[in-house]
Scaffold this active site. Structure first.
Site, PDB file in Angstrom:
ATOM      1  N   TYR A 155     -20.907  27.689 -11.826  1.00 16.20           N
ATOM      2  CA  TYR A 155     -20.640  26.237 -11.740  1.00 16.20           C
ATOM      3  C   TYR A 155     -20.922  25.559 -13.083  1.00 16.20           C
ATOM      4  O   TYR A 155     -20.119  24.762 -13.578  1.00 16.20           O
ATOM      5  CB  TYR A 155     -21.523  25.649 -10.638  1.00 16.20           C
TER       6      TYR A 155
ATOM      7  N   LYS B 207     -18.488  23.293 -15.509  1.00 14.61           N
ATOM      8  CA  LYS B 207     -18.753  21.891 -15.881  1.00 14.61           C
ATOM      9  C   LYS B 207     -18.786  21.728 -17.404  1.00 14.61           C
ATOM     10  O   LYS B 207     -18.384  20.692 -17.933  1.00 14.61           O
ATOM     11  CB  LYS B 207     -20.072  21.434 -15.242  1.00 14.61           C
TER      12      LYS B 207
HETATM   13  P1  NAP Z   1     -19.287  16.535  -2.079  1.00 20.42           P
HETATM   14  O1  NAP Z   1     -20.198  15.593  -1.395  1.00 20.42           O
HETATM   15  O2  NAP Z   1     -19.211  17.938  -1.605  1.00 20.42           O
HETATM   16  O3  NAP Z   1     -17.805  15.904  -2.095  1.00 20.42           O
HETATM   17  C1  NAP Z   1     -16.773  16.622  -2.712  1.00 20.42           C
HETATM   18  C2  NAP Z   1     -15.464  15.878  -2.557  1.00 20.42           C
HETATM   19  O4  NAP Z   1     -14.439  16.638  -3.231  1.00 20.42           O
HETATM   20  C3  NAP Z   1     -15.021  15.732  -1.123  1.00 20.42           C
HETATM   21  O5  NAP Z   1     -14.289  14.522  -0.998  1.00 20.42           O
HETATM   22  C4  NAP Z   1     -14.090  16.930  -0.931  1.00 20.42           C
HETATM   23  O6  NAP Z   1     -13.172  16.669   0.130  1.00 20.42           O
HETATM   24  C5  NAP Z   1     -13.419  16.971  -2.291  1.00 20.42           C
HETATM   25  N1  NAP Z   1     -12.867  18.267  -2.659  1.00 20.42           N
HETATM   26  C6  NAP Z   1     -13.497  19.464  -2.772  1.00 20.42           C
HETATM   27  N2  NAP Z   1     -12.625  20.419  -3.102  1.00 20.42           N
HETATM   28  C7  NAP Z   1     -11.416  19.811  -3.241  1.00 20.42           C
HETATM   29  C8  NAP Z   1     -10.110  20.264  -3.571  1.00 20.42           C
HETATM   30  N3  NAP Z   1      -9.844  21.560  -3.823  1.00 20.42           N
HETATM   31  N4  NAP Z   1      -9.108  19.353  -3.617  1.00 20.42           N
HETATM   32  C9  NAP Z   1      -9.356  18.050  -3.361  1.00 20.42           C
HETATM   33  N5  NAP Z   1     -10.547  17.572  -3.028  1.00 20.42           N
HETATM   34  C10 NAP Z   1     -11.575  18.451  -2.959  1.00 20.42           C
HETATM   35  O7  NAP Z   1     -19.627  16.645  -3.634  1.00 20.42           O
HETATM   36  P2  NAP Z   1     -20.344  15.580  -4.631  1.00 20.42           P
HETATM   37  O8  NAP Z   1     -21.789  15.908  -4.668  1.00 20.42           O
HETATM   38  O9  NAP Z   1     -19.906  14.208  -4.320  1.00 20.42           O
HETATM   39  O10 NAP Z   1     -19.712  16.069  -6.027  1.00 20.42           O
HETATM   40  C11 NAP Z   1     -18.561  15.423  -6.568  1.00 20.42           C
HETATM   41  C12 NAP Z   1     -18.445  15.798  -8.041  1.00 20.42           C
HETATM   42  O11 NAP Z   1     -19.655  15.449  -8.699  1.00 20.42           O
HETATM   43  C13 NAP Z   1     -18.237  17.298  -8.286  1.00 20.42           C
HETATM   44  O12 NAP Z   1     -17.347  17.458  -9.362  1.00 20.42           O
HETATM   45  C14 NAP Z   1     -19.627  17.778  -8.677  1.00 20.42           C
HETATM   46  O13 NAP Z   1     -19.566  18.894  -9.529  1.00 20.42           O
HETATM   47  C15 NAP Z   1     -20.157  16.557  -9.408  1.00 20.42           C
HETATM   48  N6  NAP Z   1     -21.619  16.471  -9.453  1.00 20.42           N
HETATM   49  C16 NAP Z   1     -22.368  16.230  -8.342  1.00 20.42           C
HETATM   50  C17 NAP Z   1     -23.750  16.111  -8.460  1.00 20.42           C
HETATM   51  C18 NAP Z   1     -24.654  15.772  -7.298  1.00 20.42           C
HETATM   52  O14 NAP Z   1     -25.869  15.744  -7.476  1.00 20.42           O
HETATM   53  N7  NAP Z   1     -24.119  15.485  -6.115  1.00 20.42           N
HETATM   54  C19 NAP Z   1     -24.356  16.297  -9.701  1.00 20.42           C
HETATM   55  C20 NAP Z   1     -23.573  16.558 -10.822  1.00 20.42           C
HETATM   56  C21 NAP Z   1     -22.189  16.637 -10.679  1.00 20.42           C
HETATM   57  P3  NAP Z   1     -12.462  17.881   0.956  1.00 20.42           P
HETATM   58  O15 NAP Z   1     -13.523  18.916   1.196  1.00 20.42           O
HETATM   59  O16 NAP Z   1     -11.934  17.247   2.199  1.00 20.42           O
HETATM   60  O17 NAP Z   1     -11.377  18.380   0.080  1.00 20.42           O
END
Ligand code: NAP
Length: 256
Positions: free
Chosen positions: A157, A161
């Protein structure tokens, strides 16, 4: 502020929950026209209802960023629904944990397929609309994990990133002649459904490392994305902004 945003058309991938939903809330509350995407149509409907309940109207588009043809359809639908695309928030991403010894070729394909290919496919599909906008903006959701920090179990991952930032810098130069800026937000630990999937013990340990003594909220990332999309950031491109409550700063554990 609403005046600045009323004519701005925003497409957010992975907007049905977590950080994407927080970004959608911030843009919609600012007055922008917003479409959110995800693979699961029911989850998108729930997200739209949640946002409507707090006075934020958004459109929904079912699409898989890992599939380039799906991204082409997504961009066409967004242009139809919104009348064009000024801002693309390439946010969809996954972070399944896997020890290095256990990572399979298909694990790598899944993580890079969504996080890297998905980002590139989304930008490719929207690039003509962004050029036509005359003030196009791409905001990528990267992470501190990879570009800045390391986390056992998230090496693949982290690599994805960090790859995103390589894309951001070159895309910023390539698209600058079209007045399209490309920037990245690097979230620390943000309270989302996806983060909860790492388990309560991991989430508690993350919170203990944050000088501001709380996990981030999805809207904290939304405000950073709104900055990159604003008129005030028109001269900012190819940059990364860490939004982590100070998580990456302490040099000694007792400073946290
Ligand atoms: P999350 O709660 O799992 O939400 C992920 C979202 O992306 C959902 O809407 C999911 O909907 C969608 N998704 C996943 N795979 C997809 C695909 N192939 N096509 C279209 N949509 C897709 O994740 P999150 O924590 O909000 O993370 C969102 C972003 O922030 C990611 O890029 C992650 O790397 C980054 N991030 C998160 C954190 C954190 O602490 N949460 C920290 C650093 C970076 P569906 O499953 O319905 O497709």
């Amino acid at each position: 502020m609403a005046e600045e945003w009323r004519s701005v058309r925003v497409l957010i991938t992975g907007g049905s929950q977590g950080i994407g939903l927080g970004i959608a809330e911030v843009f919609a509350r600012a007055g922008a026209r917003v479409a959110i995407t995800g693979r699961n149509t029911a989850r998108l409907a729930t997200a739209r209802a949640r946002l409507a309940a707090c006075g934020a109207e958004v459109a929904t588009i079912t699409a898989d960023v890992a599939d380039s043809r799906s991204c082409v359809r997504m961009a066409a639908e967004a242009e139809n629904l919104l009348g064009g695309i000024d801002v693309l928030c390439a946010n969809a991403g996954i972070y399944p944990e896997r020890a290095i010894a256990q990572i399979t070729p298909s694990d790598l394909d899944r993580v890079f397929g969504t996080n890297v290919h998905g980002m590139v496919f989304s930008v490719q599909a929207c690039v003509d609309a962004l050029r036509r906008s005359g003030r196009g903006r791409v905001v990528v959701t990267s992470s501190i994990t990879g570009p800045t920090t390391g986390f056992p179990g998230l090496s693949h991952y982290g690599a994805s990133k960090a790859a995103q930032l390589g894309f951001v810098r070159s895309a910023a130069v390539e698209l600058a002649p079209h007045n399209v800026t490309v920037n990245a937000v690097l979230p620390g630990s943000i309270r989302t459904e996806g983060l909860d999937g790492l388990g309560p013990e991991t989430v508690d340990r993350m919170q203990a490392c944050i000088p501001l003594n709380r996990l981030g909220e999805p809207t904290d990332i939304g405000h950073a994305a709104l900055f990159f999309a604003s008129e005030g950031a028109a001269f900012v491109t190819g940059q990364s902004l860490i939004v982590d409550g100070g998580q990456t700063l302490p040099e000694l554990p007792e400073m946290r």
